[in-house]
Design a protein around this motif. Structure first.
Motif, PDB file in Angstrom:
ATOM      1  N   ASN A 180     -11.990  -4.631   7.786  1.00  0.00           N
ATOM      2  CA  ASN A 180     -11.575  -4.640   9.190  1.00  0.00           C
ATOM      3  C   ASN A 180     -11.757  -3.209   9.668  1.00  0.00           C
ATOM      4  OD1 ASN A 180     -10.273  -4.848  11.640  1.00  0.00           O
ATOM      5  ND2 ASN A 180      -8.222  -4.803  10.762  1.00  0.00           N
ATOM      6  N   PHE A 203     -10.178   0.319   7.667  1.00  0.00           N
ATOM      7  CA  PHE A 203      -8.861  -0.171   8.099  1.00  0.00           C
ATOM      8  C   PHE A 203      -7.887   0.979   8.393  1.00  0.00           C
ATOM      9  CE2 PHE A 203      -4.612  -1.956   6.802  1.00  0.00           C
ATOM     10  CZ  PHE A 203      -4.378  -2.518   8.042  1.00  0.00           C
ATOM     11  N   MET A 247       0.848  -1.212   0.000  1.00  0.00           N
ATOM     12  CA  MET A 247       0.000   0.000   0.000  1.00  0.00           C
ATOM     13  C   MET A 247       0.873   1.247   0.000  1.00  0.00           C
ATOM     14  SD  MET A 247      -3.003  -0.406   2.768  1.00  0.00           S
ATOM     15  CE  MET A 247      -3.474  -2.077   3.063  1.00  0.00           C
ATOM     16  N   ILE A 261       5.060 -10.218   5.361  1.00  0.00           N
ATOM     17  CA  ILE A 261       5.071 -10.630   3.958  1.00  0.00           C
ATOM     18  C   ILE A 261       3.654 -10.584   3.373  1.00  0.00           C
ATOM     19  CG2 ILE A 261       5.182 -13.092   4.714  1.00  0.00           C
ATOM     20  CD1 ILE A 261       6.731 -11.918   1.458  1.00  0.00           C
ATOM     21  N   ALA A 273      -6.984  -8.914   2.595  1.00  0.00           N
ATOM     22  CA  ALA A 273      -6.115  -9.509   3.623  1.00  0.00           C
ATOM     23  C   ALA A 273      -6.767 -10.740   4.273  1.00  0.00           C
ATOM     24  CB  ALA A 273      -5.775  -8.471   4.689  1.00  0.00           C
TER      25      ALA A 273
HETATM   26  C1  LIG Z   1      -7.901  -4.986   6.083  1.00  0.00           C
HETATM   27  C2  LIG Z   1      -6.460  -5.206   6.378  1.00  0.00           C
HETATM   28  N1  LIG Z   1      -5.557  -5.002   5.423  1.00  0.00           N
HETATM   29  C3  LIG Z   1      -4.242  -5.191   5.636  1.00  0.00           C
HETATM   30  C4  LIG Z   1      -3.781  -5.591   6.871  1.00  0.00           C
HETATM   31  C5  LIG Z   1      -2.314  -5.685   7.103  1.00  0.00           C
HETATM   32  O1  LIG Z   1      -1.814  -6.821   6.587  1.00  0.00           O
HETATM   33  P1  LIG Z   1      -0.246  -7.038   6.548  1.00  0.00           P
HETATM   34  O2  LIG Z   1       0.155  -7.616   7.842  1.00  0.00           O
HETATM   35  O3  LIG Z   1      -0.076  -7.982   5.390  1.00  0.00           O
HETATM   36  O4  LIG Z   1       0.415  -5.721   6.279  1.00  0.00           O
HETATM   37  C6  LIG Z   1      -4.671  -5.821   7.901  1.00  0.00           C
HETATM   38  C7  LIG Z   1      -4.175  -6.200   9.224  1.00  0.00           C
HETATM   39  O5  LIG Z   1      -4.796  -6.130  10.225  1.00  0.00           O
HETATM   40  C8  LIG Z   1      -6.043  -5.613   7.653  1.00  0.00           C
HETATM   41  O6  LIG Z   1      -6.930  -5.785   8.630  1.00  0.00           O
END
Ligand SMILES: Cc1ncc(COP(=O)(O)O)c(C=O)c1O
Length: 361
Positions: free
Chosen positions: A163, A116, A95, A231, A192
């Motif tokens: 989330n 999120f 991102m 990762i 995710a």
């Molecule tokens: C919607 C969402 N996207 C991305 C992530 C982050 O994922 P990553 O650990 O792969 O950066 C999370 C983690 O809580 C999440 O809830």
């Protein structure tokens, strides 16, 4: 010229869920369970852990900056070209690369308000104009988001499932929304939690249709239990990937992260156990919450968000649970102070959460 841009000055730093060690120190408790950060309660994929062990002796070597092996494996697994795959230090790492690659000075972003927090941090730090569109009944309001599209819109971010809500947008909703989005606008579909959701008939697994302006993001942090390793991966049109590869931090993800991802993809046994445990735990917690007459938002991910009558009630409850050694996440930082999110844990952890909740209520 000020040293720190004003849009950075006014930000607050991200406060994650309380780590177990901190609670142990503060409350002098031994036996603590953490149901606060949507982590995998089974731990990490054993195959990934073995692969990490094996490659530790190579720690003096820099990682393969092209991420060839893992990108190749992902491309085969998901039936795309290797030039359609990008890796990152978690999906958040990707991102961040997306923001740095594509945003120009007058560009605007659109997303849901109070979704999120990781995206919110990155979007706010970009200094760009962002349309935060309120959710409608705890779901992305795609119609209202489409209304916000202007000539300046560059990126639209959708977490699916979301989330902290655990809700999702359906295929039909996404298709209708997509028909309103000009081709020059990038849509980030953050999947995710897709492993928990993809068996649902109306869930739009974005890999089943490839649009040139959609970037799919996925993660090894949840279903494979590799949150601490950092990762994640993304799929998109090769032109987009090509530009992301120019901007990404050259040696991310680390070698350990790359071998862990490679091995995790072969750990079908761990993935099935994870999904099975989550399904059972979710069913149990929902049933118990219903019996307790606690309001909650039906979730298709590995957590469930409960709704309380006031912020004070939610704060007291979170603290009371903490006193009993159960860490949950009050969603104040997300903008929902009277909501508490509970990650699905092991069977005994779920029982302990419910028993503690019953005692407190
Ligand atoms: C919607 C969402 N996207 C991305 C992530 C982050 O994922 P990553 O650990 O792969 O950066 C999370 C983690 O809580 C999440 O809830």
């Amino acid at each position: 010229m000020p040293l720190v841009p004003s849009y950075i000055k006014k930000l607050n730093s991200y406060k994650p869920g309380k780590p177990i060690g901190e609670v142990q120190r503060e409350l002098g408790l031994e036996n603590i369970i953490k149901l606060a950060s949507n982590e995998n309660p089974l731990g990490a994929s054993p195959k990934a852990l073995d692969a990490i062990q094996e490659s530790l002796v190579e720690s003096h070597r820099y990682p393969d900056a092209s991420g060839y092996e893992l990108r190749k494996k992902l491309s085969e697994r998901f039936n795309v070209g290797i030039n359609n795959v990008v890796l990152g230090a978690g999906s958040e790492g990707i991102m961040s690369t997306i923001m740095r690659t594509f945003l120009l000075s007058d560009d605007e972003l659109i997303s849901a308000e109070n979704s999120f927090i990781g995206f919110r941090v990155l979007a706010n730090a970009s200094g760009k104009r962002i349309h935060w569109v309120p959710m409608d009944q705890h779901r992305y309001d795609l119609e209202a988001m489409a209304d916000k599209i202007t000539d300046y819109t560059k990126i639209i971010y959708i977490a699916n499932p979301d989330n902290p809500m655990g809700t999702y947008i359906t295929k039909k909703e996404f298709d209708t929304f997509y028909s309103h989005v000009p081709e020059r606008v990038l849509i980030i579909l953050d999947e995710a939690y897709f492993e928990f959701a993809h068996d649902l008939k109306d869930y739009p697994d974005s890999m089943t249709y490839r649009y040139d302006n959609v970037i799919t993001l996925r993660s090894f942090s949840k279903a494979y239990g590799l949150g601490g390793i950092r990762i994640g991966y993304g799929f998109a049109h090769s032109d987009l990937i090509n530009n992301l590869l120019k901007v990404k931090v050259p040696f991310e993800p680390s070698s350990l992260a790359q071998v862990a991802g490679l091995a995790a993809l072969d750990d079908d046994e761990f993935l099935s156990r994870t999904l099975e445990l989550n399904e059972k735990g979710m069913k149990y917690i929902k049933e118990e919450l219903e019996l307790l007459k606690v309001r909650f938002i039906p979730s298709i991910a590995n957590f469930i968000t409960t709704i309380w009558e006031s912020e004070t009630k939610a704060t007291n409850l979170t603290n009371d649970l903490l006193e009993k050694g159960v860490i949950v996440r009050q969603l104040t930082a997300f903008g929902w102070p009277n909501y508490i999110r509970i990650s699905i844990g092991l069977e005994e952890e779920n029982h302990r959460f419910i028993e503690s909740l019953k005692e407190i209520l």
